[in-house]
Design an enzyme around this catalytic site. Sequence first.
Site, PDB file in Angstrom:
ATOM      1  N   ASN A 150     -30.885 -15.342 -37.171  1.00  0.00           N
ATOM      2  CA  ASN A 150     -30.225 -14.060 -36.867  1.00  0.00           C
ATOM      3  C   ASN A 150     -29.093 -13.721 -37.838  1.00  0.00           C
ATOM      4  OD1 ASN A 150     -28.371 -15.932 -35.951  1.00  0.00           O
ATOM      5  ND2 ASN A 150     -28.648 -15.459 -33.785  1.00  0.00           N
ATOM      6  N   ARG A 178     -17.199 -17.692 -33.511  1.00  0.00           N
ATOM      7  CA  ARG A 178     -17.050 -18.253 -32.171  1.00  0.00           C
ATOM      8  C   ARG A 178     -15.664 -17.882 -31.629  1.00  0.00           C
ATOM      9  NH1 ARG A 178     -21.708 -18.322 -32.046  1.00  0.00           N
ATOM     10  NH2 ARG A 178     -23.122 -20.091 -31.772  1.00  0.00           N
ATOM     11  N   GLN A 206     -18.397 -18.256 -22.212  1.00  0.00           N
ATOM     12  CA  GLN A 206     -19.377 -17.181 -22.079  1.00  0.00           C
ATOM     13  C   GLN A 206     -20.294 -17.487 -20.910  1.00  0.00           C
ATOM     14  OE1 GLN A 206     -19.523 -15.612 -26.687  1.00  0.00           O
ATOM     15  NE2 GLN A 206     -21.331 -16.554 -25.887  1.00  0.00           N
ATOM     16  N   HIS A 222     -21.423 -10.891 -26.458  1.00  0.00           N
ATOM     17  CA  HIS A 222     -22.039 -11.643 -27.569  1.00  0.00           C
ATOM     18  C   HIS A 222     -23.511 -11.238 -27.744  1.00  0.00           C
ATOM     19  CE1 HIS A 222     -22.585 -15.926 -29.493  1.00  0.00           C
ATOM     20  NE2 HIS A 222     -23.078 -14.957 -30.241  1.00  0.00           N
TER      21      HIS A 222
END
Length: 343
Positions: A113, A246, A275, A294
């Site tokens: 990604n 992060r 998260q 995210h």
Amino acid sequence: MKIVALFPEATNEANSNQLLDDSHALDLKAYLEKYDEDIEFIVVNNDQDIDQHIEDMDVVISAPFLPAYMDAKRINKASKLKLAITAGVGSDHVDLEAASANDITVVEVTGCNTISVAEHTVMDILILLRNYEEGHRQSRDGEWNLSAVGNNAYELQGKQVGIFGYGQIGELVAQRLQPFNVEVKHYRRSSQEDTPYSIYTDFDDLVATSDVLVILSPLTPETDDLFNYDVLSRMKKGSYVVNTARGKIVNKDDIVKLLEDGHIQGYGGDVWYPQPAPDDHPWRTMPLNAMTIHYSGMTLESQARIEQGVKKLLHNFINNEAFGDKDVIVASGDIRNNSYKSK
Ligand code: NAD
């Protein structure tokens, strides 16, 4: 063999484009049926449910967007666990030292990604500099206060963009910024070379001279909380920070203080800790933020690559074939990936 996967809850089961959710689950159920082995495949949609399977799972799969936090306590209980697969890039949700000590292999889908995250990062830079959020808010709320938006909007041209942790994504960001006529500098641990798109500088200079600081390193003991008050207050007054790496690399409360007193002009990105982020996380409400949840690496193109990558990793594991070196974070009791090795 018991494989447990944590995937986000599907919102619309009829939408066949959804790949990385608990209804499609990367098509792994059907995929695993073709193997002769007796495989039990379980999908959960929240991190707490991992505990129900901790003692007898052989493989755990989760994506960084909604991680299964495999801390040392869990790893020590997971006596059968042999493999942790990151359905994406970034394996900091696994305690890598504990995984090494317990001979658990950790692998990820390297590069799946990177383009999506790079595009999102460039978007965040523009959203912040152009004060897009305020302009958009006014258009929705029926306002037309031009000075409130225009007086905080800047061109990207002529600014210095500093990239901390210049790996695959950092390089794609630098490449994509070229037509904007910006000066791109970077700092990374692995090399002091300039690149075709960016000039190497040291950490202190990067912090002190960047108009926009982009964070793109892994989360490791070295980078955890690195961007705290001390470091962030050394940035230029009126500068911006974008973090698509992060959440824990930036101190949760210190960035808020610096935004509130106007030293940092804006903060954007898509990564949080933990998260999912709690409702009262201060980054939801801090001033001048361009935060999203995210998802920068979760485009449908990326999800398709993640699906292919996870299937290949499972294929290798089930057939006892070696993983590709680039995907291996921990193997045979060692942290193998240079980005995660301590210096
Ligand atoms: P990469 O391994 O190609 O690059 C990482 C770079 O960081 C390397 O150049 C390395 O030298 C540098 N680095 C490591 N430790 C450092 C330190 N202490 N100081 C300075 N530099 C350091 O990784 P990548 O594919 O570019 O991804 C980078 C990170 O982005 C991942 O580790 C992951 O945490 C994050 N990521 C986020 C998303 C998202 O959806 N937001 C998606 C993919 C990756």
